[in-house]
Design a protein around this motif. Structure first.
Motif, PDB file in Angstrom:
ATOM      1  N   GLY A  85     -22.058  21.136  -1.210  1.00 40.04           N
ATOM      2  CA  GLY A  85     -22.174  20.834   0.224  1.00 40.04           C
ATOM      3  C   GLY A  85     -20.812  20.661   0.867  1.00 40.04           C
ATOM      4  O   GLY A  85     -20.154  19.648   0.702  1.00 40.04           O
ATOM      5  N   LEU A  86     -20.412  21.681   1.603  1.00 39.67           N
ATOM      6  CA  LEU A  86     -19.067  21.709   2.171  1.00 39.67           C
ATOM      7  C   LEU A  86     -18.963  20.882   3.452  1.00 39.67           C
ATOM      8  O   LEU A  86     -18.031  20.097   3.627  1.00 39.67           O
ATOM      9  N   THR A  87     -19.942  21.053   4.333  1.00 44.17           N
ATOM     10  CA  THR A  87     -19.903  20.356   5.625  1.00 44.17           C
ATOM     11  C   THR A  87     -20.007  18.847   5.424  1.00 44.17           C
ATOM     12  O   THR A  87     -19.298  18.066   6.057  1.00 44.17           O
ATOM     13  N   GLU A  88     -20.881  18.453   4.493  1.00 42.38           N
ATOM     14  CA  GLU A  88     -21.028  17.032   4.190  1.00 42.38           C
ATOM     15  C   GLU A  88     -19.679  16.437   3.787  1.00 42.38           C
ATOM     16  O   GLU A  88     -19.320  15.329   4.192  1.00 42.38           O
ATOM     17  N   ASP A 137     -18.358  24.586  -4.410  1.00 42.58           N
ATOM     18  CA  ASP A 137     -18.332  23.802  -3.173  1.00 42.58           C
ATOM     19  C   ASP A 137     -19.565  24.050  -2.313  1.00 42.58           C
ATOM     20  O   ASP A 137     -20.073  23.129  -1.672  1.00 42.58           O
ATOM     21  N   ARG A 138     -20.039  25.302  -2.285  1.00 45.77           N
ATOM     22  CA  ARG A 138     -21.258  25.569  -1.512  1.00 45.77           C
ATOM     23  C   ARG A 138     -22.434  24.807  -2.116  1.00 45.77           C
ATOM     24  O   ARG A 138     -23.253  24.238  -1.406  1.00 45.77           O
ATOM     25  N   SER A 159     -12.202  26.606   1.104  1.00 41.31           N
ATOM     26  CA  SER A 159     -12.473  26.318  -0.301  1.00 41.31           C
ATOM     27  C   SER A 159     -11.872  27.379  -1.212  1.00 41.31           C
ATOM     28  O   SER A 159     -12.036  28.575  -0.996  1.00 41.31           O
ATOM     29  N   THR A 191     -13.739  20.554  -3.236  1.00 45.79           N
ATOM     30  CA  THR A 191     -14.317  19.248  -2.932  1.00 45.79           C
ATOM     31  C   THR A 191     -14.440  18.358  -4.163  1.00 45.79           C
ATOM     32  O   THR A 191     -14.639  17.169  -4.041  1.00 45.79           O
ATOM     33  N   ALA A 201     -16.167  28.755   3.118  1.00 50.20           N
ATOM     34  CA  ALA A 201     -16.219  29.137   1.704  1.00 50.20           C
ATOM     35  C   ALA A 201     -16.772  30.546   1.589  1.00 50.20           C
ATOM     36  O   ALA A 201     -17.941  30.779   1.894  1.00 50.20           O
ATOM     37  N   ASP A 236     -19.054  29.910   7.206  1.00 44.80           N
ATOM     38  CA  ASP A 236     -19.179  28.461   7.172  1.00 44.80           C
ATOM     39  C   ASP A 236     -20.441  28.126   6.380  1.00 44.80           C
ATOM     40  O   ASP A 236     -21.070  29.015   5.798  1.00 44.80           O
ATOM     41  N   GLU A 237     -20.830  26.866   6.363  1.00 48.10           N
ATOM     42  CA  GLU A 237     -21.942  26.495   5.488  1.00 48.10           C
ATOM     43  C   GLU A 237     -23.268  27.125   5.926  1.00 48.10           C
ATOM     44  O   GLU A 237     -24.156  27.351   5.110  1.00 48.10           O
ATOM     45  N   THR A 238     -23.388  27.434   7.235  1.00 43.23           N
ATOM     46  CA  THR A 238     -24.641  28.031   7.709  1.00 43.23           C
ATOM     47  C   THR A 238     -24.699  29.532   7.425  1.00 43.23           C
ATOM     48  O   THR A 238     -25.704  30.175   7.674  1.00 43.23           O
TER      49      THR A 238
END
Lengths: 191, 156
Positions: free
Chosen positions: A108-111, A104-105, A98, A65, A124, A42-44
């Motif tokens: 900003g994916l979560t945004e 996408d990373r 993604s 995105t 992603a 995930d994004e983190t």
């Protein structure tokens, strides 16, 4: 001429797919389904796997995105479904995977995904993990060179929404443009 | 006593209608423009609109421009054999006597390189260039991220 070759190639694909479907069906009469798997960050940076969502239905969409038309339309439907499910929403996890992970990373994916609905989880991976995941879900994506597009390319992809059951079985797809109400009606019957 | 009220009552729908008024240039009527709120400024905004050609000559939308986007383009979403792609549209035909809709899942304007995030309730101008009909500028309302269609009805 090109058109003819295209038709012949598609016919060949259809024959091969038909043969594969048939042999698979003969080997495992009960299994017209399959179990897609994934292990993607995930994004983190935490790797999320198909295994951790056992017990939940997964609503999976593959997209990117930087996509102004198809992706928002589907994400909007997912958001609508999650809103209307109410208390049943706990049993459904929407995932946005993604197919353009590097860009996408950076964007900003979560945004992006949470702007549609806070429950949507964006994943992603790297190119290899993304390709493996797509193969596991039996979906298609490709990068199309387009000198006029931002960064010189755009993505083509299977735009459907995929439903995975609580034991990990692929259950069905909702083709692009399926109204949220139809998805809801089908989903509610399964929860 | 009742007259001012009646007058206001008559004015209200007229005022609401004014914003939905199509922009007419020659045989072309451009109506029901809309866009969706964007998530930040680094992802593209979308532009949808309805164009009616009431003339006897075919026309085509060849370009769009907006002060809010450094790189506006016309695209078409094509879903073929289960694959969605988004080829660049060199021009969008607006045949004589017909209505062409730029709508979700079909032709659309993609506004890249935005000067800022587009928020719900904002609006921005877009100038449409036609092969024969010249330029038409229309104000485009930004609807919610989850909007599916224009709030203004398309001109008949």
């Amino acid at each position: 001429m090109l058109r003819t070759i295209q038709i012949i190639l598609w016919a060949a694909v259809a024959v091969v797919l038909g043969y594969l479907a048939l042999t698979r069906f003969q080997d495992e009469p009960a299994a017209t389904s399959f179990r897609p798997t994934f292990a993607l960050p995930d994004e983190t940076g935490t790797v999320r796997t198909s295994g951790e969502f056992q017990g939940k239905h997964l609503l999976v969409f593959f997209g990117f995105t930087n996509c102004p038309d198809v992706c928002p339309t589907t994400m909007m439907e997912v958001a609508e479904v999650m809103d209307v499910l109410g208390s049943d929403a706990d049993e459904v996890q929407p995932l946005f995977i993604s197919i353009d992970p590097e860009r996408d990373r950076a964007l900003g994916l979560t945004e992006y995904v949470t702007a549609f609905h806070p429950s949507i989880l964006g994943l992603a991976g790297d190119d290899a993990a993304t390709r493996t995941t797509a193969e596991s879900f039996k979906i298609f994506y490709d990068r199309d060179a387009d000198a006029n597009a931002p960064d010189g390319y755009t993505m083509s992809h299977s735009p459907a929404l995929y439903l995975v059951g609580p034991n990990g079985d692929w259950l069905r797809q909702y083709s692009y443009g399926t109204p949220a109400q139809e998805i809801l009606d089908d989903l509610k019957g399964r929860l | 006593m009742f007259k001012p009220l009646l007058f206001t009552a008559l004015l209200l729908p007229a005022a609401a209608f004014a914003e939905c008024e199509p922009v007419v240039v020659g045989d072309l009527s451009v109506s029901a423009p809309w866009s969706r709120a964007t998530i930040g400024a680094s992802r593209p905004a979308v532009f949808y609109v309805t164009i009616t050609n009431s003339g006897s000559e075919d026309d085509a939308l060849t370009n769009i421009a907006s002060p809010v986007a450094g790189m506006p383009m016309l695209h078409e979403t094509v879903v073929k054999d289960g694959i969605a792609s988004m080829p660049h549209a060199m021009s969008i035909p607006v045949p004589a006597g017909e209505t062409m809709r730029l709508a979700p899942g079909s032709y659309h304007g993609m506004l890249m390189d935005l000067t800022g995030a587009q928020k719900e309730g904002d609006s921005f101008p877009v100038t449409l260039s036609f092969q024969n009909g010249g330029d038409v500028t229309i104000d485009v309302p930004v609807l919610s991220l989850r909007a599916e269609e224009a709030e203004c009805a398309a001109a008949p």
